[in-house]
Write an enzyme that holds these catalytic residues in place. Sequence first.
Site, PDB file in Angstrom:
ATOM      1  N   THR A  78      84.963 -16.962 -16.399  1.00 51.44           N
ATOM      2  CA  THR A  78      84.089 -17.562 -17.067  1.00 51.44           C
ATOM      3  C   THR A  78      82.794 -16.536 -17.537  1.00 51.44           C
ATOM      4  O   THR A  78      82.900 -15.269 -16.994  1.00 51.44           O
ATOM      5  CB  THR A  78      83.291 -18.324 -16.287  1.00 51.44           C
ATOM      6  N   ASP A  79      82.075 -17.030 -18.547  1.00 50.01           N
ATOM      7  CA  ASP A  79      80.891 -16.205 -18.922  1.00 50.01           C
ATOM      8  C   ASP A  79      79.622 -16.402 -17.984  1.00 50.01           C
ATOM      9  O   ASP A  79      79.837 -17.167 -17.007  1.00 50.01           O
ATOM     10  CB  ASP A  79      80.518 -16.155 -20.277  1.00 50.01           C
ATOM     11  N   PHE A  80      78.508 -15.948 -18.363  1.00 51.03           N
ATOM     12  CA  PHE A  80      77.377 -16.243 -17.367  1.00 51.03           C
ATOM     13  C   PHE A  80      76.837 -17.582 -17.331  1.00 51.03           C
ATOM     14  O   PHE A  80      76.164 -18.093 -16.511  1.00 51.03           O
ATOM     15  CB  PHE A  80      76.105 -15.389 -17.789  1.00 51.03           C
TER      16      PHE A  80
END
Length: 149
Positions: A26-28
């Site tokens: 995932t991203d942030f």
Amino acid sequence: MNEHPSAGRFDGREHRLAVRVYYEDTDFTGVVYHAAYVRYFERGRSDCLRLAGVHHGELAADERPTAFAVTRLEVDFLKASHIDDALEVRTLYERVRGARLFVSQSIWRGETLIATAEVVAACIDLAGRARKPSKALLDAVAPLLAEAP
């Protein structure tokens, strides 16, 4: 077809592989980063071949070493997926033309379609030159194909 419990299963010609979304995917914001889908699609293609009896290590160690190189990848991202989602990668090997294998793939979360991909992978020698698949490789994938090689 061979059995490998972690390599998914076949539903007719379609291979299905369960994939869990981890934090690293995932991203942030907790949404799956687009490159993670490319990895999921790769796992689907590889495990589909593994269950059909095609093993990358054996191909590389053969007297005519063979590998695969993706030459085209067209992805449509339709919905977001998030950390902890249980996804399913579905893979269909459609046809073989010369050195190229044509593959249709999709990723699902339950009944929701998340992403689709059209992939062309070329059989190559270890120097990167295109080569027709061996008879053994064609025989292994023949039951999976919509069109006979």
